[in-house]
Structures are given as structure tokens and as C-alpha cells.
Design a protein around this motif. Structure first.
Motif, PDB file in Angstrom:
ATOM      1  N   ARG A 135     150.590  -7.399 -30.860  1.00 38.86           N
ATOM      2  CA  ARG A 135     151.505  -8.283 -31.580  1.00 38.86           C
ATOM      3  C   ARG A 135     151.915  -7.673 -32.917  1.00 38.86           C
ATOM      4  O   ARG A 135     153.090  -7.720 -33.290  1.00 38.86           O
ATOM      5  CB  ARG A 135     150.827  -9.632 -31.809  1.00 38.86           C
ATOM      6  CG  ARG A 135     151.675 -10.670 -32.537  1.00 38.86           C
ATOM      7  CD  ARG A 135     152.878 -11.087 -31.735  1.00 38.86           C
ATOM      8  NE  ARG A 135     153.653 -12.110 -32.430  1.00 38.86           N
ATOM      9  CZ  ARG A 135     154.819 -12.576 -32.033  1.00 38.86           C
ATOM     10  NH1 ARG A 135     155.357 -12.109 -30.906  1.00 38.86           N
ATOM     11  NH2 ARG A 135     155.451 -13.504 -32.718  1.00 38.86           N
ATOM     12  N   PHE A 188     154.333  -4.920 -32.239  1.00 39.53           N
ATOM     13  CA  PHE A 188     155.638  -5.481 -31.860  1.00 39.53           C
ATOM     14  C   PHE A 188     156.405  -5.966 -33.086  1.00 39.53           C
ATOM     15  O   PHE A 188     157.592  -5.670 -33.254  1.00 39.53           O
ATOM     16  CB  PHE A 188     155.442  -6.631 -30.868  1.00 39.53           C
ATOM     17  CG  PHE A 188     156.648  -7.522 -30.732  1.00 39.53           C
ATOM     18  CD1 PHE A 188     157.794  -7.087 -30.091  1.00 39.53           C
ATOM     19  CD2 PHE A 188     156.644  -8.805 -31.279  1.00 39.53           C
ATOM     20  CE1 PHE A 188     158.913  -7.900 -29.984  1.00 39.53           C
ATOM     21  CE2 PHE A 188     157.751  -9.620 -31.176  1.00 39.53           C
ATOM     22  CZ  PHE A 188     158.893  -9.176 -30.531  1.00 39.53           C
ATOM     23  N   LEU A 189     155.741  -6.714 -33.945  1.00 35.51           N
ATOM     24  CA  LEU A 189     156.403  -7.243 -35.135  1.00 35.51           C
ATOM     25  C   LEU A 189     156.875  -6.115 -36.054  1.00 35.51           C
ATOM     26  O   LEU A 189     157.967  -6.181 -36.638  1.00 35.51           O
ATOM     27  CB  LEU A 189     155.457  -8.181 -35.890  1.00 35.51           C
ATOM     28  CG  LEU A 189     155.102  -9.482 -35.171  1.00 35.51           C
ATOM     29  CD1 LEU A 189     154.063 -10.258 -35.974  1.00 35.51           C
ATOM     30  CD2 LEU A 189     156.347 -10.342 -34.942  1.00 35.51           C
ATOM     31  N   VAL A 193     159.930  -4.596 -34.401  1.00 32.95           N
ATOM     32  CA  VAL A 193     161.100  -5.462 -34.577  1.00 32.95           C
ATOM     33  C   VAL A 193     161.646  -5.332 -35.998  1.00 32.95           C
ATOM     34  O   VAL A 193     162.868  -5.250 -36.199  1.00 32.95           O
ATOM     35  CB  VAL A 193     160.736  -6.932 -34.277  1.00 32.95           C
ATOM     36  CG1 VAL A 193     161.864  -7.869 -34.724  1.00 32.95           C
ATOM     37  CG2 VAL A 193     160.479  -7.117 -32.792  1.00 32.95           C
ATOM     38  N   THR A 227     165.215  -3.936 -36.750  1.00 32.12           N
ATOM     39  CA  THR A 227     166.147  -4.832 -37.453  1.00 32.12           C
ATOM     40  C   THR A 227     166.691  -4.159 -38.708  1.00 32.12           C
ATOM     41  O   THR A 227     167.898  -4.244 -39.011  1.00 32.12           O
ATOM     42  CB  THR A 227     165.442  -6.146 -37.830  1.00 32.12           C
ATOM     43  OG1 THR A 227     164.961  -6.776 -36.637  1.00 32.12           O
ATOM     44  CG2 THR A 227     166.404  -7.092 -38.531  1.00 32.12           C
ATOM     45  N   ILE A 256     165.173  -4.351 -29.228  1.00 30.50           N
ATOM     46  CA  ILE A 256     164.604  -5.570 -29.820  1.00 30.50           C
ATOM     47  C   ILE A 256     164.486  -6.664 -28.769  1.00 30.50           C
ATOM     48  O   ILE A 256     163.448  -7.328 -28.640  1.00 30.50           O
ATOM     49  CB  ILE A 256     165.450  -6.044 -31.009  1.00 30.50           C
ATOM     50  CG1 ILE A 256     165.391  -5.026 -32.152  1.00 30.50           C
ATOM     51  CG2 ILE A 256     164.970  -7.414 -31.502  1.00 30.50           C
ATOM     52  CD1 ILE A 256     166.314  -5.349 -33.314  1.00 30.50           C
ATOM     53  N   SER A 257     165.571  -6.844 -28.000  1.00 26.45           N
ATOM     54  CA  SER A 257     165.569  -7.889 -26.964  1.00 26.45           C
ATOM     55  C   SER A 257     164.523  -7.596 -25.897  1.00 26.45           C
ATOM     56  O   SER A 257     163.765  -8.490 -25.481  1.00 26.45           O
ATOM     57  CB  SER A 257     166.962  -7.985 -26.321  1.00 26.45           C
ATOM     58  OG  SER A 257     167.928  -8.357 -27.280  1.00 26.45           O
ATOM     59  N   ARG A 284     161.074  -8.275 -27.215  1.00 27.36           N
ATOM     60  CA  ARG A 284     160.744  -9.709 -27.263  1.00 27.36           C
ATOM     61  C   ARG A 284     160.318 -10.211 -25.884  1.00 27.36           C
ATOM     62  O   ARG A 284     159.371 -10.996 -25.764  1.00 27.36           O
ATOM     63  CB  ARG A 284     161.941 -10.513 -27.771  1.00 27.36           C
ATOM     64  CG  ARG A 284     162.282 -10.243 -29.233  1.00 27.36           C
ATOM     65  CD  ARG A 284     163.379 -11.193 -29.720  1.00 27.36           C
ATOM     66  NE  ARG A 284     163.837 -10.829 -31.049  1.00 27.36           N
ATOM     67  CZ  ARG A 284     163.199 -11.116 -32.181  1.00 27.36           C
ATOM     68  NH1 ARG A 284     162.048 -11.766 -32.135  1.00 27.36           N
ATOM     69  NH2 ARG A 284     163.700 -10.747 -33.350  1.00 27.36           N
ATOM     70  N   ASP A 309     156.906  -8.781 -25.146  1.00 23.66           N
ATOM     71  CA  ASP A 309     155.891  -9.452 -25.958  1.00 23.66           C
ATOM     72  C   ASP A 309     155.589 -10.843 -25.405  1.00 23.66           C
ATOM     73  O   ASP A 309     154.429 -11.268 -25.391  1.00 23.66           O
ATOM     74  CB  ASP A 309     156.366  -9.569 -27.413  1.00 23.66           C
ATOM     75  CG  ASP A 309     155.343 -10.243 -28.293  1.00 23.66           C
ATOM     76  OD1 ASP A 309     154.277  -9.647 -28.540  1.00 23.66           O
ATOM     77  OD2 ASP A 309     155.596 -11.393 -28.729  1.00 23.66           O
ATOM     78  N   GLY A 310     156.624 -11.538 -24.953  1.00 21.37           N
ATOM     79  CA  GLY A 310     156.409 -12.862 -24.348  1.00 21.37           C
ATOM     80  C   GLY A 310     155.576 -12.766 -23.084  1.00 21.37           C
ATOM     81  O   GLY A 310     154.665 -13.575 -22.862  1.00 21.37           O
ATOM     82  N   GLN A 329     151.989 -12.080 -23.981  1.00 21.37           N
ATOM     83  CA  GLN A 329     151.316 -13.285 -24.472  1.00 21.37           C
ATOM     84  C   GLN A 329     150.887 -14.185 -23.315  1.00 21.37           C
ATOM     85  O   GLN A 329     149.776 -14.730 -23.320  1.00 21.37           O
ATOM     86  CB  GLN A 329     152.245 -14.050 -25.415  1.00 21.37           C
ATOM     87  CG  GLN A 329     151.653 -15.312 -26.009  1.00 21.37           C
ATOM     88  CD  GLN A 329     150.451 -15.045 -26.908  1.00 21.37           C
ATOM     89  OE1 GLN A 329     150.321 -13.951 -27.460  1.00 21.37           O
ATOM     90  NE2 GLN A 329     149.567 -16.023 -27.046  1.00 21.37           N
TER      91      GLN A 329
END
Length: 256
Positions: free
Chosen positions: A59, A62-63, A66, A70, A145-146, A149, A152-153, A156
Motif C-alpha cells: 500500500r 502504491f501510494l 500514485v 500524479t 495510475i488507473s 488503483r 491495489d483494490g 486489498q
């Protein structure tokens, strides 16, 4: 009767001692089982901690990715805006597509103003290629990025599923351990009861042995004094007979 009572007591004691050994063996088996369960519980707990740490690291990565992406998109957008203004100021028409075709692949760059101070002569296709490349890079980063996400989902969801499975396993292991500990405690109470029973029966057996000894002493005394007592008793009886005859003679007036 005394001998039979002692035999019954000895049999009861022996039987209870056999039960004590059997129950103690079961307690030992349960102790081994409890130790093994404690080891598996610790292993499962360690797996849960490792899984959580791994997910936390994923996580965080990933953050960070991102944020970096970004920031990169923001820089690319700024570059596109600045380049567009630059070309607009030079009177170059911005178009990423000419004649229904995409701009040519990135060309050789030579768009700096001429040294003689004349008008900007940069080739029109160059700005189209540069801006187009920046746009494509921006789109690729946005897609990353997409995609990140989505991944990452999914990660999780998988983490929660695996964590729930491990938790259920540990709960089952803890339940088995608690059950084994209850059984051990119950068997411990049985051992205590049997030992108390043996203690009481040993006391009874001791009393019977004392009684047997007392009876034996009395019997020995009777046996050792029997002849003497019989002789004395016979003499006493003979004396009574003589006395009776004497009294009978007195009553009849016979000379004594």
C-alpha cells in the motif's frame, strides 16, 4: 472377617492406583497436544503479522507511485501548456493531427530562434511531434495510475480474504486448545479424587491391620494362658464340689 476386609481394601486401592496411572497418561497426552496447538497458534499469528506487513508495504509503495505519477502528470501538463503558448506566440498552429493522420514520430529538434534575430523558423512538424509525445507520455502515466488503483483494490480484496482465513484458522486452533485445557483440568480433578480415595482406603487398611495385630495379641495371650487357666478352673470346680459335699454332710448330721 478381618482378613476379608483387608483383601477388599487392598483390591480397591490397587484398582484406584491403576486408574490414577491411566488418567495421568491421558493428561500427558493432552499436555503434548496443548504444546503443539500453542506452536501452531503462534505460527498462524506470525503469518497474519507477515501478511499485514506485506500488505502495508504494498500500500505504501502504491501510494508513493500514485504521488510520483500524479506529480509527473502535472509536470507534463505544465510543459504542454508552456510549449503551446510558445508555439502560439510564434504563430505556429498547434495540431496533433494533420490531414487525419497522427503527427510524425519525434523528429530532430532544431526550433531555437535564429541568431540573426529574424522570425522563428522552427519547422511546423517539430512542435506537433514534441507536444504529441508529451501527451502520449501523460496518457501512459494516467493509465498506470488507473491500472495501479485497480491492482491495489484487488490486492486489498485478496489480503482481506487471506487474513480472514488465517483468523478463522487461529480461532479454531484456540478453541481446540481451550477444549484440551478443560479436559486436562477435568482429568486433574479425577486424579485428585482417586488419590483422596486411596488415602482414605489406606487409612482403613491401616486400622484393619492394627485390629488384626490386636486380635493376634489376644489370641496369643489366650493360647499361652489356656492350660494354666484350665487347670485353675478345674481346681476351682473341684473345690466347689468338695464344698458342696461338705455342706450336704452338715445338713444330714453326719460327723465331719
Amino acid at each position: 472377617k478381618n482378613k476379608n476386609d483387608m483383601e477388599d481394601l487392598e483390591h480397591s486401592i490397587k484398582k484406584a492406583e491403576t486408574q490414577i496411572e491411566r488418567v495421568k497418561g491421558e493428561i500427558t497426552d493432552l499436555e503434548v497436544k496443548i504444546t503443539e496447538l500453542e506452536a501452531t497458534i503462534n505460527a498462524t499469528n506470525s503469518s497474519m503479522v507477515e501478511l499485514k506487513d506485506m500488505r502495508t508495504k504494498e500500500r505504501e509503495d502504491f501510494l508513493k507511485a500514485v504521488k510520483d505519477d500524479t506529480d509527473a502528470v502535472a509536470l507534463l501538463e505544465q510543459a504542454i501548456v508552456h510549449l503551446s503558448k510558445f508555439y502560439d506566440n510564434k504563430g505556429v498552429k498547434l495540431s496533433l493531427v494533420q490531414g487525419g493522420k497522427k503527427a510524425e514520430p519525434r523528429p530532430e529538434l532544431s526550433w531555437a530562434p535564429e541568431k540573426d534575430g529574424g522570425d522563428y523558423k522552427g519547422r511546423e512538424g517539430e512542435h506537433q511531434g514534441i507536444v504529441g509525445i508529451l501527451e502520449m507520455i501523460k496518457e501512459d502515466v494516467q493509465k498506470e495510475i488507473s491500472t495501479g488503483r485497480v491492482e491495489d483494490g484487488e490486492a486489498q480484496v485478496n489480503y482481506e480474504k487471506d487474513s480472514a482465513a488465517l483468523l478463522a484458522t487461529m480461532r479454531a486452533q484456540e478453541k481446540s486448545k481451550a477444549q484440551a485445557e478443560m479436559e486436562k483440568a477435568e482429568l486433574g480433578r479425577k486424579v485428585t479424587d482417586y488419590e483422596h480415595f486411596v488415602e482414605l482406603k489406606n487409612k482403613d487398611l491401616g486400622a484393619e491391620k492394627e485390629n488384626e495385630a490386636a486380635i493376634g495379641t489376644k489370641c496369643a495371650w489366650v493360647e499361652s494362658h489356656f492350660e494354666e487357666r484350665r487347670t485353675q478352673r478345674k481346681a476351682e470346680l473341684d473345690g466347689l464340689v468338695d464344698a458342696k459335699a461338705y455342706l450336704a454332710g452338715v445338713d444330714s448330721g453326719d460327723d465331719i
